[in-house]
Design a protein around this motif. Structure first.
Motif, PDB file in Angstrom:
ATOM      1  N   ALA A  46     -16.739   2.948  13.277  1.00  0.00           N
ATOM      2  CA  ALA A  46     -16.195   1.441  13.271  1.00  0.00           C
ATOM      3  C   ALA A  46     -16.404   0.471  12.242  1.00  0.00           C
ATOM      4  N   PRO A  47     -17.708   0.320  11.921  1.00  0.00           N
ATOM      5  CA  PRO A  47     -18.204  -0.553  10.645  1.00  0.00           C
ATOM      6  C   PRO A  47     -17.619   0.004   9.393  1.00  0.00           C
ATOM      7  N   TYR A  48     -17.485   1.222   9.389  1.00  0.00           N
ATOM      8  CA  TYR A  48     -17.117   1.804   8.143  1.00  0.00           C
ATOM      9  C   TYR A  48     -15.515   1.536   8.124  1.00  0.00           C
ATOM     10  N   TYR A  49     -14.770   1.731   8.991  1.00  0.00           N
ATOM     11  CA  TYR A  49     -13.411   1.129   8.929  1.00  0.00           C
ATOM     12  C   TYR A  49     -13.169  -0.232   8.637  1.00  0.00           C
ATOM     13  N   SER A  50     -13.925  -1.149   9.245  1.00  0.00           N
ATOM     14  CA  SER A  50     -13.780  -2.396   9.050  1.00  0.00           C
ATOM     15  C   SER A  50     -14.209  -2.677   7.412  1.00  0.00           C
ATOM     16  N   ALA A  51     -15.115  -2.302   6.897  1.00  0.00           N
ATOM     17  CA  ALA A  51     -15.625  -2.588   5.668  1.00  0.00           C
ATOM     18  C   ALA A  51     -14.968  -1.815   4.525  1.00  0.00           C
ATOM     19  N   ILE A  52     -14.425  -0.790   4.634  1.00  0.00           N
ATOM     20  CA  ILE A  52     -13.433  -0.313   3.736  1.00  0.00           C
ATOM     21  C   ILE A  52     -12.117  -0.769   3.763  1.00  0.00           C
ATOM     22  N   SER A  53     -11.738  -1.258   4.772  1.00  0.00           N
ATOM     23  CA  SER A  53     -10.217  -1.741   4.760  1.00  0.00           C
ATOM     24  C   SER A  53     -10.256  -2.954   4.147  1.00  0.00           C
ATOM     25  N   ALA A  54     -11.357  -3.721   4.266  1.00  0.00           N
ATOM     26  CA  ALA A  54     -11.538  -5.117   3.434  1.00  0.00           C
ATOM     27  C   ALA A  54     -11.625  -4.743   2.001  1.00  0.00           C
ATOM     28  N   LEU A  55     -12.327  -3.711   1.679  1.00  0.00           N
ATOM     29  CA  LEU A  55     -12.768  -3.497   0.160  1.00  0.00           C
ATOM     30  C   LEU A  55     -11.117  -2.971  -0.310  1.00  0.00           C
ATOM     31  N   LYS A  56     -10.342  -2.138   0.420  1.00  0.00           N
ATOM     32  CA  LYS A  56      -9.295  -1.488  -0.191  1.00  0.00           C
ATOM     33  C   LYS A  56      -8.166  -2.714  -0.141  1.00  0.00           C
ATOM     34  N   SER A  57      -8.566  -3.743   0.296  1.00  0.00           N
ATOM     35  CA  SER A  57      -7.217  -4.614   0.411  1.00  0.00           C
ATOM     36  C   SER A  57      -7.520  -5.885  -0.456  1.00  0.00           C
ATOM     37  N   GLY A  58      -8.715  -5.737  -1.415  1.00  0.00           N
ATOM     38  CA  GLY A  58      -9.084  -6.672  -2.182  1.00  0.00           C
ATOM     39  C   GLY A  58     -10.351  -7.183  -2.498  1.00  0.00           C
ATOM     40  N   SER A  59     -11.295  -7.250  -1.267  1.00  0.00           N
ATOM     41  CA  SER A  59     -12.454  -7.815  -1.444  1.00  0.00           C
ATOM     42  C   SER A  59     -13.217  -7.167  -2.610  1.00  0.00           C
ATOM     43  N   ASP A  60     -13.919  -7.980  -3.280  1.00  0.00           N
ATOM     44  CA  ASP A  60     -14.640  -7.407  -4.399  1.00  0.00           C
ATOM     45  C   ASP A  60     -16.077  -6.786  -3.975  1.00  0.00           C
ATOM     46  N   LEU A  61     -16.464  -7.116  -2.865  1.00  0.00           N
ATOM     47  CA  LEU A  61     -18.146  -6.689  -2.441  1.00  0.00           C
ATOM     48  C   LEU A  61     -17.864  -6.470  -0.932  1.00  0.00           C
ATOM     49  N   SER A  62     -18.215  -5.424  -0.220  1.00  0.00           N
ATOM     50  CA  SER A  62     -18.126  -5.271   1.019  1.00  0.00           C
ATOM     51  C   SER A  62     -19.632  -4.869   1.421  1.00  0.00           C
ATOM     52  N   HIS A  63     -20.351  -5.512   2.217  1.00  0.00           N
ATOM     53  CA  HIS A  63     -21.538  -4.965   2.837  1.00  0.00           C
ATOM     54  C   HIS A  63     -21.565  -4.892   4.153  1.00  0.00           C
ATOM     55  N   VAL A  64     -22.297  -3.911   4.513  1.00  0.00           N
ATOM     56  CA  VAL A  64     -22.522  -3.157   5.981  1.00  0.00           C
ATOM     57  C   VAL A  64     -24.020  -3.438   6.427  1.00  0.00           C
ATOM     58  N   TYR A 323       0.004  -8.816   9.853  1.00  0.00           N
ATOM     59  CA  TYR A 323       1.159  -8.369   9.226  1.00  0.00           C
ATOM     60  C   TYR A 323       0.780  -7.125   8.604  1.00  0.00           C
ATOM     61  N   ILE A 324      -0.377  -7.261   7.640  1.00  0.00           N
ATOM     62  CA  ILE A 324      -0.599  -6.233   6.829  1.00  0.00           C
ATOM     63  C   ILE A 324      -0.979  -4.803   7.655  1.00  0.00           C
ATOM     64  N   CYS A 325      -1.791  -5.090   8.664  1.00  0.00           N
ATOM     65  CA  CYS A 325      -2.284  -4.108   9.370  1.00  0.00           C
ATOM     66  C   CYS A 325      -1.172  -3.430  10.342  1.00  0.00           C
ATOM     67  N   ARG A 326      -0.085  -4.206  10.544  1.00  0.00           N
ATOM     68  CA  ARG A 326       0.868  -3.755  11.621  1.00  0.00           C
ATOM     69  C   ARG A 326       1.666  -2.817  10.575  1.00  0.00           C
ATOM     70  N   PRO A 350      -3.075   0.604   0.311  1.00  0.00           N
ATOM     71  CA  PRO A 350      -2.810   0.252  -0.918  1.00  0.00           C
ATOM     72  C   PRO A 350      -0.975   0.052  -1.351  1.00  0.00           C
ATOM     73  N   ASN A 351      -0.288   0.750  -0.456  1.00  0.00           N
ATOM     74  CA  ASN A 351       0.915   0.903  -0.695  1.00  0.00           C
ATOM     75  C   ASN A 351       1.601  -0.456  -0.162  1.00  0.00           C
ATOM     76  N   VAL A 352       0.903  -0.936   0.942  1.00  0.00           N
ATOM     77  CA  VAL A 352       1.584  -2.141   1.610  1.00  0.00           C
ATOM     78  C   VAL A 352       1.204  -3.359   0.714  1.00  0.00           C
ATOM     79  N   ILE A 353      -0.183  -3.460   0.383  1.00  0.00           N
ATOM     80  CA  ILE A 353      -0.773  -4.678  -0.050  1.00  0.00           C
ATOM     81  C   ILE A 353      -0.023  -4.616  -1.729  1.00  0.00           C
ATOM     82  N   ASN A 354       0.073  -3.607  -2.267  1.00  0.00           N
ATOM     83  CA  ASN A 354       0.509  -3.791  -3.823  1.00  0.00           C
ATOM     84  C   ASN A 354       2.122  -4.164  -3.738  1.00  0.00           C
ATOM     85  N   LYS A 355       2.888  -3.983  -2.611  1.00  0.00           N
ATOM     86  CA  LYS A 355       4.265  -4.623  -2.462  1.00  0.00           C
ATOM     87  C   LYS A 355       4.269  -5.833  -2.271  1.00  0.00           C
ATOM     88  N   ILE A 356       3.383  -6.117  -1.127  1.00  0.00           N
ATOM     89  CA  ILE A 356       3.372  -7.493  -0.757  1.00  0.00           C
ATOM     90  C   ILE A 356       2.492  -8.762  -1.625  1.00  0.00           C
TER      91      ILE A 356
END
Length: 359
Positions: A46-64, A323-326, A350-356
């Motif tokens: 669960a924490p991995y999914y949250s942290a990596i989703s933030a990183l993949k969506s643009g956060s520069d640094l993601s700590h757990v 919106y992005i998650c859905r 990546p497909n969703v965020i790079n489009k939006i």
């Protein structure tokens, strides 16, 4: 339904406030540094999914910041995450203080994914929440076990009122319950909770999907509109109970976002399969965009200590994340159907965020 009751929100307008265009002068950290507090002996995904989703969506640094037992598993999932052995027992004061020293460096913090529900963990939840709430400009997101502990702390009153008041006075708090968790939260309302409103709301949402074409809508003047105030009475009453300090993101067929004063609905199509981990992805995205916007405000040349991220801005971060998650869930489901799992949705980000982001 009358058109005058609703206001359509454009995703591009929200995006322009949150997402900072990349340039050759960009520096590490400009897109936010965020933290996820969670992970236990039983739950490391669960924490991995949250942290990596933030990183993949643009956060520069993601700590757990996780239980010591979860450190190695989470590190093994990705070398991109900064994973800290942050807690084990409440008596380990040295480790807890070392963890707390990191909080002031974060643009946004999420508590809850895979946290576990041990008695010691509850005390750690209270300690960390109290510590973060003293920083007036750090958004704090509660998800999963974070929501569960918040309900438990408020219902059982096992802590000094002053400590609970500090947590509940946090105006940067975002709660992300699913349907079941929301009903547990509403136990706090007692007689103010109305069961009949659940069916009435379900009927309204079914109609909304067939009659309303826009993906994100605001219900105008929710406090004055008797019809819609009644439909969302439980959500509004829950926020009012805590002086409209926190933002509620109620997940479901539609995502309902409100602080008890304004109310929004995100209804773009998602996945038909509700696989485990989607909620973790969403909380990670909310954390990401809160962190992005907070850092962007700090870099404003007019920034000073009074330039605090507002409720309205946090709500926009929640709308954007939903919106992005859905959308990512929809694309993943179209490919995977019954085989859908959370990593399939992460792969679509990546497909969703790079489009939006480039609209």
């Amino acid at each position: 339904m009358s058109e005058k009751d609703f206001e359509s929100i454009k995703i591009t307008d929200i995006k322009n406030e949150i997402i900072k265009p990349l340039t050759e002068n960009s520096k590490k950290g400009e897109n936010g540094c965020i933290a996820t507090i969670g992970g236990s002996l039983e739950y490391s995904g669960a924490p991995y999914y949250s942290a990596i989703s933030a990183l993949k969506s643009g956060s520069d640094l993601s700590h757990v910041f996780c239980h010591t037992e979860a450190t190695i598993p989470i590190k093994s999932y990705s070398p991109e995450l900064i994973v800290h052995p942050a807690f084990n027992t409440f008596s380990n004061e040295g480790l807890l203080k070392k963890t707390e020293r990191w909080f002031k460096s974060m643009n946004s913090i999420l508590i809850g994914p895979g946290l576990g529900r041990e008695e010691d963990t509850e005390k750690i939840f209270v300690k960390f929440s109290e510590s973060i709430s003293k920083f007036k400009n750090i958004p704090l997101v509660y998800d999963a076990d974070g929501v569960w502990f918040w309900v438990k702390v408020n219902m059982e009153n096992n802590y000094e009122k002053e400590r609970i008041d500090i947590i509940n006075s946090n105006t940067k708090l975002i709660m992300t319950p699913n349907f079941t968790e929301f009903n547990k939260m509403c136990k706090i309302l007692g007689d103010k909770f109305k069961m009949e409103n659940i069916e009435e709301q379900k009927k309204f949402i079914d109609e909304l999907f067939t009659q309303e074409k826009n993906d994100i809508i605001k219900i105008n003047e929710i406090q004055k509109n008797e019809k819609y105030h009644k439909i969302f009475l439980n959500e509004i009453n829950l926020c009012n109970e805590y002086k409209n300090n926190f933002i509620l993101v109620k997940k479901g067929k539609c995502d309902i976002i409100t602080d008890g004063i304004e109310l929004y609905i995100v209804k773009n199509r998602g996945s038909l399969k509700r696989t485990g981990g989607i909620g973790d992805l969403l909380s990670g995205l909310i954390n990401c965009y809160c962190g992005m916007l907070n850092q962007r405000k700090k870099e404003n040349t007019e920034y000073d200590k009074k330039c605090i991220i507002s409720h309205g801005e946090l709500i926009k971060c929640c709308l954007f994340a939903c919106y992005i998650c859905r959308e990512a869930s929809r694309l993943a489901f179209e490919k995977m159907k019954y085989s859908l799992t959370a990593p399939d949705i992460i792969a679509e980000l990546p497909n969703v965020i790079n489009k939006i982001y480039y609209l």
